[in-house]
Motif scaffolding. Structure first.
Motif, PDB file in Angstrom:
ATOM      1  N   PHE A  73      -5.644   1.439 -16.876  1.00 31.44           N
ATOM      2  CA  PHE A  73      -6.893   1.537 -17.907  1.00 31.44           C
ATOM      3  C   PHE A  73      -6.632   2.371 -19.181  1.00 31.44           C
ATOM      4  O   PHE A  73      -7.098   2.022 -20.138  1.00 31.44           O
ATOM      5  N   ASP A  74      -5.710   3.368 -19.041  1.00 28.82           N
ATOM      6  CA  ASP A  74      -5.312   3.871 -20.495  1.00 28.82           C
ATOM      7  C   ASP A  74      -4.500   3.101 -21.197  1.00 28.82           C
ATOM      8  O   ASP A  74      -4.613   3.401 -22.350  1.00 28.82           O
ATOM      9  N   HIS A  75      -3.701   1.942 -20.614  1.00 25.54           N
ATOM     10  CA  HIS A  75      -2.946   1.026 -21.362  1.00 25.54           C
ATOM     11  C   HIS A  75      -3.590  -0.378 -21.291  1.00 25.54           C
ATOM     12  O   HIS A  75      -2.754  -1.165 -21.340  1.00 25.54           O
ATOM     13  N   ILE A  76      -4.709  -0.565 -21.138  1.00 24.08           N
ATOM     14  CA  ILE A  76      -5.663  -1.780 -20.846  1.00 24.08           C
ATOM     15  C   ILE A  76      -4.989  -2.821 -21.869  1.00 24.08           C
ATOM     16  O   ILE A  76      -5.250  -3.800 -21.856  1.00 24.08           O
ATOM     17  N   LYS A  92      -2.604   4.313  -5.424  1.00 26.17           N
ATOM     18  CA  LYS A  92      -3.303   3.532  -6.356  1.00 26.17           C
ATOM     19  C   LYS A  92      -4.243   3.960  -7.185  1.00 26.17           C
ATOM     20  O   LYS A  92      -4.259   3.468  -8.335  1.00 26.17           O
ATOM     21  N   ALA A  93      -4.756   5.186  -6.953  1.00 28.69           N
ATOM     22  CA  ALA A  93      -5.824   5.754  -8.112  1.00 28.69           C
ATOM     23  C   ALA A  93      -4.810   6.049  -9.364  1.00 28.69           C
ATOM     24  O   ALA A  93      -5.281   5.742 -10.449  1.00 28.69           O
ATOM     25  N   ALA A  94      -3.907   6.599  -9.255  1.00 25.68           N
ATOM     26  CA  ALA A  94      -2.867   6.654 -10.544  1.00 25.68           C
ATOM     27  C   ALA A  94      -2.539   5.780 -11.054  1.00 25.68           C
ATOM     28  O   ALA A  94      -2.656   5.705 -12.164  1.00 25.68           O
ATOM     29  N   ALA A  95      -2.073   4.640 -10.380  1.00 22.10           N
ATOM     30  CA  ALA A  95      -1.660   3.182 -11.127  1.00 22.10           C
ATOM     31  C   ALA A  95      -3.268   2.647 -11.655  1.00 22.10           C
ATOM     32  O   ALA A  95      -2.858   2.327 -13.427  1.00 22.10           O
ATOM     33  N   ALA A 140       0.722  -1.178  -0.013  1.00 24.51           N
ATOM     34  CA  ALA A 140      -0.006   0.058  -0.028  1.00 24.51           C
ATOM     35  C   ALA A 140       0.889   1.085   0.222  1.00 24.51           C
ATOM     36  O   ALA A 140       0.527   2.114   0.363  1.00 24.51           O
ATOM     37  N   ARG A 141       2.108   1.151  -0.668  1.00 21.32           N
ATOM     38  CA  ARG A 141       2.985   2.391  -0.446  1.00 21.32           C
ATOM     39  C   ARG A 141       3.457   2.715  -2.140  1.00 21.32           C
ATOM     40  O   ARG A 141       3.545   3.828  -2.406  1.00 21.32           O
ATOM     41  N   ARG A 142       3.346   1.514  -2.987  1.00 28.86           N
ATOM     42  CA  ARG A 142       3.558   1.828  -4.442  1.00 28.86           C
ATOM     43  C   ARG A 142       3.225   0.683  -5.343  1.00 28.86           C
ATOM     44  O   ARG A 142       2.701  -0.291  -4.546  1.00 28.86           O
ATOM     45  N   ALA A 143       3.132   1.051  -6.554  1.00 26.60           N
ATOM     46  CA  ALA A 143       2.802  -0.086  -7.620  1.00 26.60           C
ATOM     47  C   ALA A 143       3.865   0.069  -8.658  1.00 26.60           C
ATOM     48  O   ALA A 143       3.900   1.210  -9.147  1.00 26.60           O
ATOM     49  N   ILE A 144       4.358  -0.927  -9.301  1.00 24.80           N
ATOM     50  CA  ILE A 144       4.900  -0.854 -10.424  1.00 24.80           C
ATOM     51  C   ILE A 144       4.164  -1.434 -11.584  1.00 24.80           C
ATOM     52  O   ILE A 144       3.845  -2.773 -11.632  1.00 24.80           O
ATOM     53  N   VAL A 145       4.214  -0.922 -12.629  1.00 27.36           N
ATOM     54  CA  VAL A 145       3.295  -1.258 -13.753  1.00 27.36           C
ATOM     55  C   VAL A 145       4.320  -1.484 -14.997  1.00 27.36           C
ATOM     56  O   VAL A 145       5.152  -0.662 -15.211  1.00 27.36           O
TER      57      VAL A 145
END
Length: 159
Positions: free
Chosen positions: A130-133, A122-125, A85-90
């Motif tokens: 979604f933009d790159h779904i 999380k919302a930004a991730a 709950a601190r970061r997400a890597i895509v």
């Protein structure tokens, strides 16, 4: 990766059908990952998405856009949890190689083209996903492998 892994992506059933909420899962190693994501998709469609329909109708009345939103939410939730709950890597694929093979590493024309995108919200991730779904759900996108790489980097290799 085997051929089954290389061709695996997050593919939904026909929109606005009785199984519009369901991912198609072939037999093999990727099925467990698809089913874990499927649980998050159902949670999103039933409890997060605002709609006037009853619970069962919420699942059946899922259109193509809602499928993409549900998948983006499911992937973001999972990556956010992996990142404590601190970061997400895509991870996404690019046309240019970002890694030059050396030592014991053998090029696979996939791993060396991965680009990492880090998010502290999380919302930004979720919005980015979604933009790159299509990078996760189109045929030939290697969507499941990209998600596994994203999980590994979100969780960190040390953990």
């Amino acid at each position: 990766f085997s051929c089954g892994w290389a061709t695996a992506c997050f593919r939904f059933r026909e929109p606005h059908s009785d199984l519009a909420y369901a991912l198609e899962a072939d037999k093999g190693g990727t099925r467990a990952i698809l089913m874990a994501v499927q649980a998050h998709i159902i949670k999103y469609l039933l409890f997060v998405r605002n709609t006037e329909h009853t619970h069962l109708e919420r699942l059946r009345r899922t259109g193509r856009r809602e499928q993409g939103q549900a998948l983006a939410a499911a992937l973001a939730d999972t990556l956010w949890a992996a990142g404590e709950a601190r970061r997400a890597i895509v991870c996404l694929l690019t046309t240019a190689a970002h890694l030059v093979p050396s030592g014991d590493y053998r090029a696979d024309s996939f791993t060396e083209r991965i680009q990492l995108f880090e998010f502290s919200e999380k919302a930004a991730a979720q919005e980015f996903i979604f933009d790159h779904i299509n990078c996760f759900k189109d045929e030939g996108s290697h969507g499941v492998i990209l998600f596994v790489y994203s999980l590994l980097f979100s969780r960190t290799l040390e953990r």
